[in-house]
Design a protein around this motif. Structure first.
Motif, short mmCIF file in Angstrom:
data_model
loop_
_atom_site.label_atom_id
_atom_site.label_comp_id
_atom_site.label_asym_id
_atom_site.label_seq_id
_atom_site.Cartn_x
_atom_site.Cartn_y
_atom_site.Cartn_z
N PRO A 11 -11.76 -3.29 -0.70
CA PRO A 11 -11.18 -2.43 0.32
C PRO A 11 -9.69 -2.73 0.56
O PRO A 11 -9.25 -3.85 0.33
N SER A 27 -12.33 2.72 -2.93
CA SER A 27 -13.49 2.82 -2.04
C SER A 27 -13.31 3.98 -1.05
O SER A 27 -14.28 4.68 -0.74
N ASN A 73 -16.35 -4.61 -0.32
CA ASN A 73 -16.51 -3.52 0.65
C ASN A 73 -17.69 -3.76 1.59
O ASN A 73 -17.80 -3.09 2.61
N ILE A 114 -13.38 0.47 6.60
CA ILE A 114 -14.05 0.99 5.40
C ILE A 114 -15.53 0.65 5.39
O ILE A 114 -16.38 1.50 5.10
N THR A 115 -15.85 -0.59 5.70
CA THR A 115 -17.25 -0.99 5.68
C THR A 115 -18.06 -0.20 6.71
O THR A 115 -19.17 0.28 6.41
#
Lengths: 136, 130
Positions: free
Chosen positions: B11, B17, B46, B60-61
């Motif tokens: 990420p 991603s 990620n 992002i996660t």
């Protein structure tokens, strides 16, 4: 298309050391052999360095995993395409590469080459035939 | 159409991603299916549940986790790539004698066979990486 055998091509485009892509791509290739698919490998761009002969990593601290390519034949992975232009651009010939072979069970286990020298145009046609192309 | 997505970069350093997430979201909205999302190479990062991005940036996660919850996505982290990089779930941390774990519960750890099987089962396997 969810049934039957698929054509998988693993495209190797990066040098063997410097990044982990080559090593981790090879790990996928070896696992893929267990799935009875139609698997081939292609080496182009700096990826041709992955199968150069006499690799030595002493002094760099990197794990030398090049011997694993020689085991591909034992996994029934015997279609290994090397792009001609990529070799030429790097001053290499097939003589600089490992001799990757397999034993043909349909021909009294005769040892045969797994390696095919292909042009960029021929490689493009091969890629076009694939169901799955995994590139790194 | 039924897709398997392969994410090969971590990420923030790379956009791979994010692009995969945007693709997955758009594809699902159009009625397509995602058979599996497979995280490999640095892509395994990620799955960390410990990242703290600035508040005005995307997480992002958490984006992936929310999408997975909404659509019951199967998000798989490669165990070999994860172990190299210190990504562990609680079970694996216990097995390896480590004192912490960091994988978000929206993700599951499994082997590379899940990537190959994803390629077999999906109509298309798409790679997001460099």
């Amino acid at each position: 298309m969810s049934e039957g055998i698929k054509k998988f091509m693993f495209m190797n485009t990066k040098a063997p050391y410097g990044t982990v892509y080559a090593l981790e791509s090879l790990e996928v290739v070896l696992i893929s052999a267990a799935f009875d698919q139609d698997v081939s490998l292609a080496f182009c761009d700096d990826g041709v360095f992955q199968i150069t002969d006499n690799q030595k990593t002493d002094g760099s601290g990197m794990k030398n995993f090049s011997a694993a390519y020689k085991a591909l034949g034992d996994y029934d992975i015997n279609k290994i395409y090397v792009e001609k232009e990529s070799l030429e651009e790097r001053g290499l010939t097939m003589d600089n590469l490992m001799k990757l072979t397999y034993e043909d069970e349909d021909d009294d286990w005769a040892e045969k080459t797994s390696m095919y020298l292909v042009t960029r145009a021929e490689l493009a046609d091969l890629i076009d035939e694939q169901d799955v192309t995994i590139s790194s | 159409m039924n897709f398997t997505l392969l994410i090969n970069e971590g990420p923030y350093q790379h956009q791979a991603s994010d692009t995969a997430y945007q693709f997955a979201k758009a594809a699902l909205e159009k009625g397509h299916e995602i058979y599996r999302v497979f995280f490999y190479n640095d892509g395994v990062n990620n799955a960390t549940r410990l990242a703290i991005p600035p508040q005005d940036d995307r997480n992002i996660t958490e984006n992936w986790a929310a999408l997975a919850k909404e659509h019951e996505l199967d998000m798989v982290v490669c165990i070999a790539a994860a172990q190299r990089r210190g990504m562990l779930d609680a079970d694996e941390a216990g097995r390896q004698g480590k004192d912490a774990d960091n994988i978000h519960p929206a993700f599951r750890i499994s082997g590379l066979g899940q990537l190959v099987e994803g390629g077999i089962q999906a109509d298309r396997l798409l790679t997001f990486g460099d």
